[in-house]
Scaffold this active site. Structure first.
Site, short mmCIF file in Angstrom:
data_model
loop_
_atom_site.label_atom_id
_atom_site.label_comp_id
_atom_site.label_asym_id
_atom_site.label_seq_id
_atom_site.Cartn_x
_atom_site.Cartn_y
_atom_site.Cartn_z
N LYS A 1 59.04 33.03 75.11
CA LYS A 1 60.18 32.30 75.65
C LYS A 1 60.44 32.80 77.08
CE LYS A 1 64.74 30.60 74.37
NZ LYS A 1 65.84 30.58 73.39
N GLU B 1 75.06 26.22 59.56
CA GLU B 1 76.50 25.98 59.62
C GLU B 1 77.13 25.84 58.24
OE1 GLU B 1 74.65 24.56 63.43
OE2 GLU B 1 74.22 24.26 61.29
N ARG C 1 78.26 19.36 60.99
CA ARG C 1 77.20 19.60 60.01
C ARG C 1 77.76 20.28 58.76
NH1 ARG C 1 71.66 21.34 63.01
NH2 ARG C 1 70.84 20.02 61.35
#
Length: 609
Positions: free
Chosen positions: A271, A357, A385
């Protein structure tokens, strides 16, 4: 060497040799750094998947195979290779190039996924309906989400289709990946020696030999052990491969291209690759960036005298924890919610549960059942969500969970999928829950302190904007009453959050003879304050950064009808079904009627001034 802005489609990469492919990757990476430094955007994740995206389009034809990117965080190279490089000057700018997959932009954008972990399930539907082969490119944090795991579980047992899941493993979501599956991936990654050896052997040996060895290894392994979760789910596992080395990537993709069963290709990427400050980032600062100085990595605009609501809340929680015990839960938003300091100081009281979530909400409910104070922090858009869990597991059971909803209201550059304009409608329909929004820093602290004194679910919304830094009293407290900010004789404005402060200033600057009421508690409403307002028989103007369905405006209308009042009541917000696009806050405000001038015009129009 390459004129990126004149690329029309990805087909040209098939004619390039290895040296040219590597040059293309370097030029794309330099292009991304240069452009994102000017516009802002998702930097680190896109720098990590340059070679992977090029290799994908070298081996597969996107006209024949649908490529689904799970979350737009990693789609910038895809956008360049599909002919949109010249639009990067307007990346995430109003009317410009979306920072996510956008089906209206290109025929190559197959699946819009502003929220993570949906691509595998979407691939299931596409393949079963069209019989077209699909590839899902999904990150190691996203694949741990329940939706992704459900998709894997389903696809692994379907016969007659050959989906490809490419696991882009950079050990990071926004910050470091968490959870038991992360440890499983660590075992699959093996040592650096193992990965390096595989890279060398891939370059040396021909494809047919690799395929044969892979089949022998899998058969032998099945006899003695089952320690690969993906193979247990029915996928033929390939990897791990170096996702930033174009040669082994192409060879691996060529091998899986001819397979007739579900495949999971595990690639290891870096990354932030190619930009030193981003490569060294472990806290998520370069995940999503504002315009920055390439040499230093620092933002171009200094905000030393400003503080975000996220940081304000995080600072408050650090101070509060000094005198009161409680837990903090967040689903993969530790960086965005500025919770690093809390985590460092109180690691036993902090839980980043990853992109989960629903789990976060139920876990918070469990803590409340165990008589433990808990603060659940998530973005407004991600709370959608967890609707069922907030409704049934927290609100219906009347459990004391303090729910901090960050980025409530218009969010700016992240666009349609991230707007926080739905949670008021969601929450006001739920039983037992208290719903609030502070107008400023003092009120935010006051509402959090008040929430700790209550025994009910308590939601505190706060926006994505910055405040002037100031000395604060972290012990102040405010109740759920509606303060009157000014008194006038020609009409009444009711609003909440920073908008009510802005409206109050506009009323003062324009010498409007209006009352301004701060409705900081949306549920319950302050019936005494509303009663007094309605008793004047003056017109009432309600301003809300929310869709006009099930909002405070609706509650005021209901109260008016139930009690026989005849006031004219007007709403300024957003029509149900609206899709608010991306851009700077000022640009979006202006376009959707939320600028100062639009406020003034609305007031004059409705009051016939």
């Amino acid at each position: 060497m390459f004129d990126l802005e004149n690329i029309k489609d990805p087909s040209f990469v098939k004619s390039l040799n290895v040296k040219e492919l590597k040059v293309l990757a370097e030029e794309i990476r330099a292009f991304l750094i240069e452009n994102i430094s000017k516009t802002g955007g998702h930097l680190s994740s896109n720098l990590g998947v340059v070679e992977l995206t090029i290799a994908l389009y070298y081996v597969f034809d996107p006209k024949e195979v649908d490529v689904l990117f799970d979350v737009g965080h990693q789609c910038y190279t895809h956008k360049i290779l599909t002919g949109r490089a010249k639009e990067f000057k307007q990346l995430r700018q109003f009317g410009g190039l979306s920072g996510y997959i956008n089906r209206e932009e290109s025929e190559y954008d197959i699946w819009e996924s502003g929220h993570s972990s949906t691509s595998i399930s979407a691939m299931s539907g596409i393949m079963l309906a069209s019989k077209k082969r699909c590839i899902s490119v999904i990150g190691d944090s996203s694949i741990m989400n329940g939706v992704a795991m459900e998709g894997l579980t389903f696809l692994g047992q379907i016969k007659g289709i050959n989906p490809v899941v490419i696991l882009n493993d950079n050990k990071m979501g926004i910050t470091k990946s968490v959870g038991a599956l992360t440890r499983a991936l660590t075992r699959l990654r093996g040592s650096k020696f193992h990965v390096g050896l595989k890279r060398v052997l891939t370059k040396i040996f021909p494809n047919w030999l690799h395929v044969a060895c892979h089949k022998i290894k899998r058969s032998f392994k099945a006899l003695i052990q089952k320690d690969n979760v993906f193979e247990d789910l029915g996928f033929d596992y390939y990897g791990p491969y170096d996702g930033n080395d174009i040669v082994p990537l192409i060879k691996a993709l060529k091998r899986i291209k001819i397979q007739k069963e579900p495949i999971l290709l595990h690639v290891l990427t870096k990354k932030g690759k190619g930009y030193a400050p981003s490569e060294a980032d472990t806290t998520g600062n370069f995940h999503g960036v504002e315009p920055f100085d390439i040499k230093t990595g620092k933002p171009l605009v200094s905000c030393d005298d400003k503080i975000s609501y996220s940081k304000l809340v995080a600072n408050y929680l650090v101070e509060k924890r000094k005198t009161k015990e409680f837990k903090v839960i967040t689903p993969a938003t530790k960086a965005g919610a500025k919770l690093d300091e809390f985590n460092d100081k109180y690691p036993k009281d902090f839980y980043d549960v990853g992109i989960a979530e629903e789990h976060a909400a139920v876990m918070a409910a469990g803590m409340a059942i165990a008589k433990t104070d808990v603060v659940l922090l998530m973005y407004s858009t991600f709370a959608q969500r967890a609707y069922d869990e907030i409704l049934n597991d927290i609100a219906r059971q009347d459990l004391k969970v303090i729910l901090g909803l960050d980025r409530a209201g218009i969010v700016g550059e992240d666009g349609i999928t991230h707007q926080g304009i739905y949670d008021v409608s969601m929450l006001l329909s739920m039983p037992n829950i208290i719903v609030t929004m502070p107008k400023d820093a003092e009120e935010a602290i006051g509402l959090f302190n008040y929430a700790f004194t209550q025994k009910h679910p308590f939601a505190i919304r706060y926006p994505r904007c910055k405040l002037q830094k100031q000395e604060l009293d972290y012990n102040q407290i405010c109740d759920l009453s509606w303060p009157t900010l000014r008194i006038g004789k020609k009409g009444i404005i009711i609003s909440y959050g920073p908008d009510v402060e802005r409206l109050n200033h506009l009323v003062e600057e324009n010498n409007f003879d209006l009352t301004v009421i701060n409705a900081r508690s949306l549920k319950p409403i302050d019936s005494d304050a509303l009663e007094n307002a309605l008793a004047t028989n003056l017109p009432i103007l309600v301003f809300e950064q929310n869709v006009a369905s099930g909002t405070l405006y609706s509650k005021i209308l209901e109260y008016k009808e139930e009690h026989g009042y005849t006031n004219k009541i007007f709403f300024h917000g957003f029509k149900p079904g609206i899709e608010i696009t991306f851009g700077s806050l000022d640009e979006v405000y202006s376009h959707y009627g939320w600028s100062d001038s639009e406020f003034i015009n609305f007031i004059k129009e409705k009051l016939s001034w």
